[in-house]
Design a protein around this motif. Structure first.
Motif, PDB file in Angstrom:
ATOM      1  N   ASN A 113       2.182   3.603  -2.256  1.00  0.00           N
ATOM      2  CA  ASN A 113       1.302   4.723  -2.593  1.00  0.00           C
ATOM      3  C   ASN A 113       0.403   4.384  -3.783  1.00  0.00           C
ATOM      4  N   GLU A 114       0.975   3.722  -4.791  1.00  0.00           N
ATOM      5  CA  GLU A 114       0.163   3.331  -5.943  1.00  0.00           C
ATOM      6  C   GLU A 114      -0.909   2.332  -5.540  1.00  0.00           C
ATOM      7  N   THR A 115      -0.554   1.390  -4.645  1.00  0.00           N
ATOM      8  CA  THR A 115      -1.538   0.409  -4.188  1.00  0.00           C
ATOM      9  C   THR A 115      -2.658   1.081  -3.407  1.00  0.00           C
ATOM     10  N   LEU A 116      -2.267   1.997  -2.502  1.00  0.00           N
ATOM     11  CA  LEU A 116      -3.289   2.718  -1.731  1.00  0.00           C
ATOM     12  C   LEU A 116      -4.164   3.562  -2.646  1.00  0.00           C
ATOM     13  N   SER A 117      -3.558   4.160  -3.661  1.00  0.00           N
ATOM     14  CA  SER A 117      -4.332   4.961  -4.589  1.00  0.00           C
ATOM     15  C   SER A 117      -5.346   4.114  -5.341  1.00  0.00           C
ATOM     16  N   SER A 118      -4.913   2.918  -5.759  1.00  0.00           N
ATOM     17  CA  SER A 118      -5.838   2.025  -6.466  1.00  0.00           C
ATOM     18  C   SER A 118      -6.931   1.509  -5.546  1.00  0.00           C
ATOM     19  N   SER A 169      -9.535   4.209  -4.921  1.00  0.00           N
ATOM     20  CA  SER A 169     -10.282   4.649  -6.094  1.00  0.00           C
ATOM     21  C   SER A 169     -11.717   4.125  -6.032  1.00  0.00           C
ATOM     22  N   THR A 170     -12.629   4.813  -6.758  1.00  0.00           N
ATOM     23  CA  THR A 170     -14.051   4.428  -6.743  1.00  0.00           C
ATOM     24  C   THR A 170     -14.271   3.065  -7.377  1.00  0.00           C
ATOM     25  N   SER A 171     -13.448   2.687  -8.339  1.00  0.00           N
ATOM     26  CA  SER A 171     -13.643   1.402  -9.003  1.00  0.00           C
ATOM     27  C   SER A 171     -13.503   0.241  -8.020  1.00  0.00           C
ATOM     28  N   ALA A 172     -12.540   0.352  -7.096  1.00  0.00           N
ATOM     29  CA  ALA A 172     -12.366  -0.730  -6.126  1.00  0.00           C
ATOM     30  C   ALA A 172     -13.591  -0.846  -5.224  1.00  0.00           C
ATOM     31  N   PHE A 173     -14.094   0.298  -4.739  1.00  0.00           N
ATOM     32  CA  PHE A 173     -15.275   0.247  -3.877  1.00  0.00           C
ATOM     33  C   PHE A 173     -16.511  -0.169  -4.662  1.00  0.00           C
TER      34      PHE A 173
END
Length: 271
Positions: free
Chosen positions: A153-158, A161-165
Motif C-alpha cells: 500500500n505504501e509503494t502504491l501510494s508513493s 503520488s504526483t511527484s512520481a508522475f
C-alpha cells in the motif's frame, strides 16, 4: 500531591507507549513459548520426583507387609512348638508392622493419585504448548501478511503520488530533447556533406571552363593558321599578309570548330 500524581501518570503512559512500540508479535510469542517450554521442563522434573516418591513409599509398604507376614509365620511356628508367649510376642511385632504398612499404604495411594493428577496436568501443559505453537505460526503468518500489505500500500501510494508522475514527465521531456538534438546533429551533418559536394562540383565546373578556354585558344590558333594563303608562302614574299579572320569561309570555321571539339573529346577520354 496532584502534580506528582500527574507526573507519575505521564511517566507510566510514556513507558507503556514505548513498550507497545517495541513489542514485536513474533518475538513476544517466541519468548512466551520459551517460557512455557521451561515450565514444562520444571513440571516434568516435579512429576519425576513425585513418581520416585510413589515408588519409594510403595516399596516401604511392601517391605512392612512382608515383615508382618514373616512375624505371622513365626507366631504360627511358636504355637506349633507350644510356646504361646513367644507366639504372642511375634503377633505383637506383626501388629506393629501391620500398622506401619497400613500407614504406608495410605501414603502410597495418596501419592499415586497425586502422580496421576500430575501426569494429566503435564499432558495438558504439553498440549497447550503445541496449541501455542500452532497459534504462534498463525499469528506470525498474519503479521507477515499485514506487513506485506502495508508495504504494498505504501509503494502504491508513493507511485500514485504526483511527484512520481512529475518525474516521469520530466524524463519524457528530457528524452524528447535528446531525440531533437540527435536529429539536429544528423541534419547539420547532411548540410555539411551537401556543401562539400557542391564545392566539389563547382571545382569541376571551374576546370571545365578552363578546358573550354584552352580549347578556344587552340581553335583560334588553328583558324589563324588555315587562313594563310599558300601561294603567298610559295612565292617567298615576306611582306605578304594573312587575310583577316573575316575573310574565312563558313566551311573553314566549321572545320576548325570540329577539330577543337575533337581535341576536347580526346582530353576527356585520356583523363
Amino acid at each position: 500531591m496532584g502534580l506528582f500524581s500527574r507526573l507519575g501518570t505521564l511517566i507510566r503512559s510514556n513507558i507503556n507507549e514505548l513498550i507497545n512500540r517495541a513489542e514485536d508479535p513474533e518475538k513476544m510469542l517466541n519468548q512466551v513459548l520459551v517460557d512455557m517450554k521451561q515450565q514444562l521442563i520444571e513440571a516434568k522434573k516435579q512429576v519425576a520426583i513425585a513418581i520416585a516418591d510413589e515408588k519409594r513409599i510403595k516399596k516401604q509398604w511392601e517391605q512392612e507387609a512382608a515383615k508382618a507376614a514373616e512375624w505371622e509365620k513365626k507366631a504360627m511356628l511358636a504355637l506349633k512348638a507350644g510356646d504361646e508367649n513367644l507366639a504372642r510376642a511375634a503377633l505383637q511385632r506383626k501388629g506393629d508392622h501391620d500398622e506401619v504398612a497400613s500407614q504406608l499404604k495410605d501414603q502410597w495411594e495418596a501419592q499415586k493419585n497425586s502422580v496421576e493428577q500430575l501426569k494429566v496436568a503435564l499432558r495438558g501443559l504439553d498440549s497447550k504448548i503445541e496449541e501455542a505453537k500452532r497459534k504462534r505460526n498463525l499469528l506470525v503468518s498474519r503479521q507477515k501478511r499485514a506487513e506485506a500489505q502495508r508495504t504494498i500500500n505504501e509503494t502504491l501510494s508513493s507511485i500514485n503520488s504526483t511527484s512520481a508522475f512529475d518525474t516521469f514527465g520530466r524524463m519524457s521531456e528530457r528524452v524528447t530533447q535528446l531525440e531533437a538534438e540527435a536529429e539536429a546533429t544528423s541534419e547539420i551533418g547532411g548540410v555539411l556533406e551537401e556543401g562539400s559536394l557542391e564545392s566539389q562540383f563547382k571545382a569541376l565546373e571551374a576546370g571545365n571552363v578552363d578546358d573550354q578556354l584552352e580549347a578556344l585558344k587552340r581553335k583560334m590558333a588553328l583558324t589563324a593558321g588555315k587562313t594563310e594563303d599558300p601561294r603567298q608562302l610559295g612565292s617567298g614574299r615576306a611582306d605578304a599578309k594573312a587575310p583577316p579572320p573575316e575573310e574565312l569561309s563558313a566551311d573553314d570555321l566549321k572545320a576548325a570548330e570540329i577539330d577543337a571539339q575533337l581535341e576536347e573529346l580526346k582530353k576527356k577520354l585520356s583523363g
